[in-house]
Design an enzyme around this catalytic site. Structure first.
Site, PDB file in Angstrom:
ATOM      1  N   LYS A 186     -36.654  53.526  57.832  1.00  0.00           N
ATOM      2  CA  LYS A 186     -36.228  54.900  57.590  1.00  0.00           C
ATOM      3  C   LYS A 186     -37.410  55.780  57.172  1.00  0.00           C
ATOM      4  CE  LYS A 186     -31.961  53.810  58.468  1.00  0.00           C
ATOM      5  NZ  LYS A 186     -32.093  52.398  58.807  1.00  0.00           N
ATOM      6  N   ASN A 187     -37.162  57.073  57.043  1.00  0.00           N
ATOM      7  CA  ASN A 187     -38.234  58.006  56.678  1.00  0.00           C
ATOM      8  C   ASN A 187     -38.778  57.717  55.286  1.00  0.00           C
ATOM      9  OD1 ASN A 187     -36.813  59.112  58.896  1.00  0.00           O
ATOM     10  ND2 ASN A 187     -37.492  61.183  58.386  1.00  0.00           N
TER      11      ASN A 187
END
Length: 380
Positions: A186-187
């Site tokens: 994920k970011n």
């Protein structure tokens, strides 16, 4: 080899982990847990944030909070990760799957209402690739039928829905609850990790109890009760301070992380423009009701055989590109429970979607290689 993903480190993670260890408090709900939760509550206006061991944990908490029971029905997209469905199946729910949009993997909101029955209890929205679903329409349907809405915002950190008045609303703040992921794809990451956001005021107190193994331990530490005891069902959903410390180092650098990812996303969009114009591929796009958090960049290869060929050719050039979900309605586990509807758009993305490398440390030269490789492969 250019990997599909490479976890980004800010340089502060070990310092904060060492600080957590030195404090003598490495079990959950300590200094770094509170820092992270407060960050989200203040930045996005979330009512209540609870860090969890994973987004899966957060989804399972949501299912418990909604009192999902055998016989209840839950509506959600077929094109999503198994955890979205599993959390509710574990409580006995029947899943009514929604097809994707023709031009985007997110679920087609126009198909939701026809699936609602007297047994429907909730709509689970998945903001695929971080792109907002049409939340105004979804909330209107839910309000009219008195249904709960859970936003699976695993990929949607720091992104917004834009309503008809041009107002931005943080994804995760619109439904009754939302779930986020900090998995290392994920970011913003903590290795494993997640978060439950509770917006419905009627669910706030019970959420803390479920989070703390079914006890009112959190209220006890705030001095609100004289002693804590077992008052509900629950589990050990909260992560350690080591996980939270890692996450805090990431949150401090969110602006840098997000802007870098957006720059990479936009470079892909521009670099592959000619292939789109000549009909070789389609690339992901952002609708006017969503902002872009650049969680991932995908291309539509049109056929399964074409996608397999592109994957093979990219790999031969040292580029690791991957497909994504397989439609849950046709999965080995759930196909016999599905109602038989053909969900052709979801199946199309299962067969044709390909994700390109996108991570903060992706070098310009490496991204150029990915783009140039696609340009050289596709005309053949």
């Amino acid at each position: 080899m250019i990997p599909f993903n490479k976890p980004f480190k800010t340089g502060k993670e070990l310092e904060y982990i060492a600080d957590a260890i030195a404090s003598g408090k490495i079990s959950g709900n300590g200094k770094y847990t509170k820092l992270c939760q407060t960050f989200f509550e203040e930045k996005y206006g979330f009512k209540k944030c609870l860090l969890t061991n994973s987004c899966t944990d957060a989804l399972e908490m949501a299912a418990i909070l909604l009192n999902i029971e055998p016989g209840d029905e839950v509506i959600m997209p077929s094109y999503t990760f198994v955890s979205t469905a599993n959390a509710f199946v574990l409580r006995g729910a029947k899943i009514r799957f929604v097809d994707s949009l023709p031009d985007h993997p997110a679920m087609d909101v126009s198909l939701i209402e026809e699936l609602i029955t007297p047994r429907t209890k909730a709509i689970v929205v998945v903001h695929y690739a971080g792109v907002a679903c049409k939340m105004d329409q979804i909330m209107e349907i839910a309000d009219r039928h008195q249904l709960f809405v859970v936003e699976d915002a695993a990929q949607a950190i720091d992104n917004y829905f834009i309503d008809s008045n041009g107002q931005k609303k943080a994804l995760g703040s619109i439904g009754h609850m939302a779930t986020f992921s900090f998995h290392d794809t994920k970011n913003i990451i903590s290795g494993e990790g997640g978060m439950l956001v509770v917006s419905d005021p009627d669910l706030l107190d019970r959420a803390e109890i479920i989070w703390e193994k079914g006890t009112n331990r959190t209220a006890f530490f705030r001095g609100e009760v004289a002693k804590y005891s077992w008052v509900d069902i629950g589990s050990s959903f909260l992560p350690s301070e080591i996980t939270a410390a890692f996450l805090w180092a990431q949150l401090e650098h969110m602006d840098h992380i997000q802007q870098t990812r957006i720059n990479i996303w936009e470079k892909y969009k521009e670099g592959l423009k000619l292939l789109v114009q000549t009909g070789q591929i389609k690339t992901c796009s952002i609708p006017d009701y969503s902002t872009n958090n650049a969680h991932l960049f995908y291309i539509d290869c049109f056929t399964l055989e074409r996608r397999d060929h592109i994957i093979k050719e990219l790999k031969s050039r040292g580029v690791w590109a991957v497909f994504h979900y397989l439609s849950l309605h046709s999965s080995e586990f759930y196909t016999s429970c599905h109602d038989g509807r053909i969900l052709g758009n979801s199946d199309h993305f299962s067969n044709c979607l390909l994700r390109l490398p996108l991570f903060v440390d992706l070098e310009k030269e490496d991204q150029d290689l990915v783009i140039d490789s696609l340009i050289s492969i596709l005309p053949k």
